[in-house]
Scaffold this motif. Structure first.
Motif, PDB file in Angstrom:
ATOM      1  N   LEU A   1       0.828  -1.209   0.000  1.00 12.55           N
ATOM      2  CA  LEU A   1       0.000   0.000   0.000  1.00 12.55           C
ATOM      3  C   LEU A   1       0.860   1.255   0.000  1.00 12.55           C
ATOM      4  CD1 LEU A   1      -2.926   1.114   0.152  1.00 12.55           C
ATOM      5  CD2 LEU A   1      -2.674   1.103   2.646  1.00 12.55           C
TER       6      LEU A   1
ATOM      7  N   GLY B   1      -6.990   2.229   2.384  1.00  9.73           N
ATOM      8  CA  GLY B   1      -6.481   1.000   2.988  1.00  9.73           C
ATOM      9  C   GLY B   1      -7.274   0.593   4.220  1.00  9.73           C
TER      10      GLY B   1
ATOM     11  N   GLU C   1       0.027  -6.096   5.015  1.00 12.27           N
ATOM     12  CA  GLU C   1      -0.072  -4.785   5.649  1.00 12.27           C
ATOM     13  C   GLU C   1      -0.134  -4.823   7.170  1.00 12.27           C
ATOM     14  OE1 GLU C   1       0.399  -2.146   3.917  1.00 12.27           O
ATOM     15  OE2 GLU C   1       0.376  -3.220   2.001  1.00 12.27           O
TER      16      GLU C   1
ATOM     17  N   VAL D   1      -3.292   1.892   8.657  1.00 10.51           N
ATOM     18  CA  VAL D   1      -3.759   0.569   8.243  1.00 10.51           C
ATOM     19  C   VAL D   1      -3.331  -0.482   9.265  1.00 10.51           C
ATOM     20  CG1 VAL D   1      -3.617  -1.188   6.440  1.00 10.51           C
ATOM     21  CG2 VAL D   1      -3.847   1.224   5.826  1.00 10.51           C
TER      22      VAL D   1
END
Length: 217
Positions: free
Chosen positions: A32, A62, A121, A129
């Motif tokens: 991301l 995100g 992530e 996120v």
């Protein structure tokens, strides 16, 4: 007038979903933190200015992907725990163990892009996120704890011990999902991951039945 507003709202939701879907597709090959806003809007087929009607920035997008990725799993897990709650202690909890592992496997099969996104992530470079993932997993753990607290085996457990057990259960789910993703389309590798996950949950179940709180009063 209401028909016009309804159509406008439907189009707005369609555009938002197109942005989420485009981002998720692009994130199959990158993190991301490296994703560009124009990449997303180009893939979604909308003007760059349209992005800001739905998200503040890519971090905001995100966070929305985190919610989308985990909401359906959250609902399914809650239903599974409630359905197996009264029988959790029967047959060493085998029904719950088997159902939990199959739930994870089914989720990975149905939502591989979402699972890949969360796995990448969870420890990635976009702080909001990471925080959103932690928050969702903490919510999972809290609700698992509440279900465990309703079961007879937890009658004498302290609240923080139950939460620790629930956290282990949720962490195990995330670990299993990541391992299944790494197995890819290899049925034998996936079967080995599932077998290991069931054995690990049996250890958790065994520990739960024999847990003694040895902390001083």
């Amino acid at each position: 007038m209401s028909h016009t507003l309804g159509a406008r709202q439907a189009q707005k939701q369609k555009t938002r979903q197109a942005l989420l879907d485009a981002a998720l597709q692009l994130l199959a090959e990158q993190s991301l933190s490296s994703l560009g806003l124009r990449e997303v809007t180009r893939a979604a087929g909308v003007a760059p200015t349209a992005f800001y009607r739905h998200f503040r920035d890519t971090a905001d997008l995100g966070v929305a992907l985190v919610e989308e990725a985990l909401n359906s799993l959250h609902t399914a897990l809650t239903a599974l725990l409630a359905a197996t709650g009264e029988r959790a202690g029967d047959d060493d909890g085998e029904e719950r163990i088997a159902a939990t592992v199959e739930l994870i496997a089914a989720y990975v099969r149905a939502h591989p892009a979402h699972v890949r996104f969360i796995a990448r992530e969870q420890h990635g470079g976009v702080q909001p996120v990471r925080a959103a993932i932690r928050g969702q997993l903490a919510l999972f753990a809290q609700e698992v704890k509440e279900q465990f607290a309703r079961e007879p085996e937890a009658a004498d457990w302290a609240e923080d011990d139950l939460l620790m057990l629930a956290g282990m259960y949720v962490d195990h789910m995330v670990m299993t999902a990541s391992a299944l993703m790494e197995a890819g389309g290899d049925p034998e590798a996936a079967a080995r991951v599932a077998a290991t996950a069931r054995r690990q949950l049996r250890l958790v179940s065994l520990g739960r039945r024999h847990w003694l709180d040895e902390r001083p009063a």
